[in-house]
Design an enzyme around this catalytic site. Structure first.
Site, short mmCIF file in Angstrom:
data_model
loop_
_atom_site.label_atom_id
_atom_site.label_comp_id
_atom_site.label_asym_id
_atom_site.label_seq_id
_atom_site.Cartn_x
_atom_site.Cartn_y
_atom_site.Cartn_z
N ASP A 37 -0.63 4.48 4.77
CA ASP A 37 0.63 3.83 4.50
C ASP A 37 0.77 2.68 5.51
O ASP A 37 -0.06 2.52 6.41
CB ASP A 37 1.80 4.84 4.59
C1 GLC Z 1 5.96 1.53 2.49
C2 GLC Z 1 5.96 2.83 1.72
C3 GLC Z 1 4.85 2.95 0.72
C4 GLC Z 1 4.59 1.58 0.12
C5 GLC Z 1 4.00 0.73 1.22
C6 GLC Z 1 3.72 -0.69 0.75
O1 GLC Z 1 6.23 1.76 3.84
O2 GLC Z 1 5.96 4.02 2.48
O3 GLC Z 1 5.25 3.91 -0.27
O4 GLC Z 1 3.71 1.68 -0.98
O5 GLC Z 1 4.81 0.69 2.39
O6 GLC Z 1 4.91 -1.33 0.44
#
Ligand code: GLC
Length: 736
Positions: free
Chosen positions: A277
């Site tokens: 993430d």
């Molecule tokens: C965010 C979220 C994730 C998302 C990623 C990209 O922090 O936790 O679900 O896909 O970053 O935006």
């Protein structure tokens, strides 16, 4: 040239390398270590969806130097094409993957995922994802960070809006439908999106419902409740996984070998790739699991995390770690291969610009059929919680007072994780939808009444005055859309501000009051639910919100939604969920008051305000004639459960019939009921249909205290319900 049958079979069984295998192998031979590490790096465009580093990033320079394998948060043919052209200037000319959070629609915004789960309509869920894929892929996007399949039993958590609620069975079916919708006919089709099952795993079990907080549970709970939707996504062919920010049982998910190598790539045989993430690799230093970014990179990589999102931890450290032999080149190659394979499957090596057709983008992003599908899905998501004296549907001749802070809101109707477009003029508000319907403008009056969060009731006077001039009051209240979503946990999930007071004041006029509640989570509104004669839960319904709500208000669509998550009476009850254990001192069946020395509280009923699977209709249904093909089932046998469902009302309607099972006695305690299947059926007034479920050994199975998946002999309650708390038919099945 046709490939000989024998060669195809040998390739199928992995005996002979495929053409792609050979192409990947030759690429890996030619790539430098830095070029390989570049493929493991994902950089964000300027639409940041996480804490932005102060590093200046020239995206074109990064692309032309082969320092990224993927970009996120870049959208449109124009921008993706320009960056892909830069990537073609790099030595190896490896095409980029463009990723975006296409969570519930791209240009046409569909209802938030929790609302779509309330439709229990898997075809509609799949179509929603399919349309999102058609629009996003036409706009140069290859990969969506969806479906989010995190189970949660805590409505305080802001991201409850992004999943499918509390149940592994419903959550699994929704996960499957979304993966199939996004990936369509399969990677390689120009309208396919790579899907991504996230957040692996148990992110929704954050203690206190606090965003990013710790999850701690038995492995049995993990396997039985939180992993099933991920396995469903995997079985549906999901091409990528994303891990999570949370620590699980003391190990950050991003650094968990157990999750990523033992379960996902090992036991489950996952052949796609895992992305972190946002900067979650580097954040393992904050967790106190890594001593510095190099340690974090080594721990994440060896645990099975292939790509680093927005953290550049791999870019900074992997080369040194390989030189110090802390990470082997074989492991680097294995991760790079997983990523390159998806690029081959997407056809990007054959044509890096096959998703860059601006004509197609133009047509896909303003397709009226997409709007129609969004409206139909939105109608199916609305849950009728109360309808005293059948006050709904409304007669068109009534004079309506339309009141509340959300009546004219466009952006809010889209909910969190909607794609940020310059303006939202094409979102249909409730006011616009009703204005179009009334024959004469004097039939529709409006007053805001109050704000969402402000605590002034000065607007009540005008609202009451408008209500007194009308035949019926429709009040539209709730949260703001940015009160749910990522980093939007709330400790108090009552209606914000003085909205509940506004509804009470409107009820006091004696006019019939219909309450519309918009939110990204279950809210607590006990005074309203006890006093108002009619309540519709309208979540965040997307671009066609106003039209969908209007169609339900006037009966053009008979509401069929059922709750995918339990609604508590108080935050003090959380976590409260339907598939709980019985305990040694259960409250006697059907007893709603407090009783001495039983499970529960002394100050509130143990039951939820509205239970999982609950939702009313403008018609009624009778359940009759339950039959089991046999009441004694042997190993590996399947049995049929049939019953008659009859529409006993005066309107055509859809009913979601739910099959629950209870294992009465087992080697570990079992829930009082578990959803095992469901069907959504449309019946005309008076129409009766015989419906059937198949029960197999899988449905009777569970993880025992040794984590073995077993079905134990014994008695099982077979229950057919219109909600988890309203069982209409039941029988006992003996499993031998
Ligand atoms: C965010 C979220 C994730 C998302 C990623 C990209 O922090 O936790 O679900 O896909 O970053 O935006």
């Amino acid at each position: 040239m046709r490939i000989p049958f024998k060669t195809r079979i040998l390739r199928l069984f992995g005996v002979l390398p495929t053409k792609t295998d050979r192409r990947i192998a030759s690429l890996l031979k030619l790539m430098t270590l830095d070029e390989k590490i570049g493929q493991l790096n994902q950089i964000s465009g300027n639409l940041a969806t996480g804490p932005v580093s102060d590093r200046e990033t020239n995206l074109f320079k990064i692309a032309s130097e082969g320092k990224a394998g993927s970009f996120l948060n870049i959208k449109s043919v124009e921008h993706t094409k320009a960056l892909q052209e830069a990537a073609m200037l790099s030595r190896m000319k490896i095409p980029l993957l463009f990723a975006l959070d296409v969570i519930h629609g791209y240009k046409t915004t569909f209802p938030i995922p929790l609302a779509e789960a309330a439709s229990w309509d898997m075809e509609a869920v799949e179509l929603s994802a399919r349309i999102a894929a058609v629009e996003a892929s036409a706009s140069g996007i290859h990969w969506t960070f969806a479906p989010m399949v995190d189970i949660t039993r805590d409505p305080r958590w802001g991201r409850v809006m992004e999943g499918a609620g509390e149940d592994p069975c419903l959550g699994g079916k929704v996960a499957r439908a979304r993966v199939k919708g996004f990936q369509g006919k399969g990677l390689g089709a120009t309208d396919a999106l790579i899907a991504c099952a996230k957040h692996f795993a148990a992110y929704g079990a954050a203690v206190g419902g606090r965003e990013y907080d710790s999850a701690d549970m038995s492995l049995r709970m993990l396997w039985e409740t939180y992993l099933p939707p991920f396995k469903a996504a995997l079985d549906a062919g999901v091409a990528t996984f994303m891990n999570g920010f949370n620590d699980l049982n003391g190990i950050p998910a991003t650094g968990s070998r157990y999750l990523q190598r033992d379960i996902l790539k090992g036991r489950w045989g996952f052949e796609g790739f895992v992305v972190s993430d946002w900067a979650s690799i580097k954040e393992m230093v904050n967790h106190g699991y890594a001593s510095n970014s190099s340690d974090a990179a080594q721990k994440a990589f060896t645990a099975g995390n292939d790509m680093d999102m927005a953290g550049e931890c791999y870019l900074e450290n992997l080369s040194e770690l390989v030189k110090k032999k802390k990470i082997s080149m074989r492991m680097i190659d294995e991760a790079v291969e997983r990523i390159l394979r998806k690029k081959f499957e997407m056809g990007l090596f054959d044509d890096p610009f096959r998703f860059c057709d601006s004509q197609r983008e133009q047509e896909a992003l303003c397709n009226p059929e997409h709007r129609e599908a969004a409206r139909q899905m939105a109608e199916k998501c609305i849950v009728l919680l109360k309808n005293e004296k059948d006050i709904l549907p409304l007669n068109r001749s009534l004079k309506i007072a339309l009141i509340g802070p959300l009546v004219k809101s466009k952006k809010d109707m889209l909910g969190a994780w909607s794609i940020d477009w310059p303006e939202h003029s094409d979102t249909v508000t409730l006011y616009e939808a009703l204005e179009k319907r009334v024959t004469d403008s004097s039939m529709l009056m409006y007053a805001q009444g109050c704000g969402i969060s402000d605590d002034t009731s000065e607007g009540f006077i005008e609202a009451i005055d408008v209500a007194n001039q009308a035949d019926v009051v429709v009040v539209s209240i709730g949260e703001k859309s940015d009160m749910s979503g990522e980093a939007r946990s709330r400790s108090d999930i009552h209606l914000p501000g003085v909205q509940e007071d506004l509804v009470m004041a409107l009820c006091a006029t004696g006019k019939p009051v219909i309450v519309l509640i918009h939110a990204g989570r279950p809210l607590i509104f006990n005074r309203i639910s006890d006093r108002a004669p009619a309540i519709l839960y309208t979540w965040w319904l997307g671009s066609e919100a106003g039209n969908a709500i209007a169609n339900v208000l006037f009966g053009d669509y008979n509401p069929s939604g059922k709750l995918p998550i339990t609604f508590p009476r108080s935050e003090g009850q959380i976590p409260v969920y339907y598939n709980h254990f019985n305990t040694g001192r259960p409250i006697p069946e059907g007893h709603t008051g407090e009783t001495e020395y039983t499970t529960g509280y002394i100050d509130i009923s143990n039951s939820p305000k509205f239970p999982f699977g609950y939702g009313l209709s403008y018609t009624s249904f009778a359940y009759e004639n339950l039959k089991l093909s046999t009441t004694s089932m042997k190993e590996n046998q399947k049995i049929q459960v049939s019953f008659d469902l009859k529409n006993t009302g005066s309107r055509t309607g859809e009913e979601i019939v739910q099959l629950y099972i209870r294992d009465r006695v087992a080697s570990v305690v079992r829930p009082v009921k578990e959803l095992k299947d469901f069907k959504k059926i449309k019946l005309k007034p008076g129409e009766c249909k015989c419906l059937e479920f198949t029960i197999d050994e899988e449905m009777l199975s569970f993880y025992n205290d040794k984590l073995q998946w077993v079905a134990e002999p014994g008695s099982f309650d077979i229950m057919i319900g219109t909600s988890s708390a309203d069982i209409r038919l039941a029988d006992i099945l003996e499993f031998k």
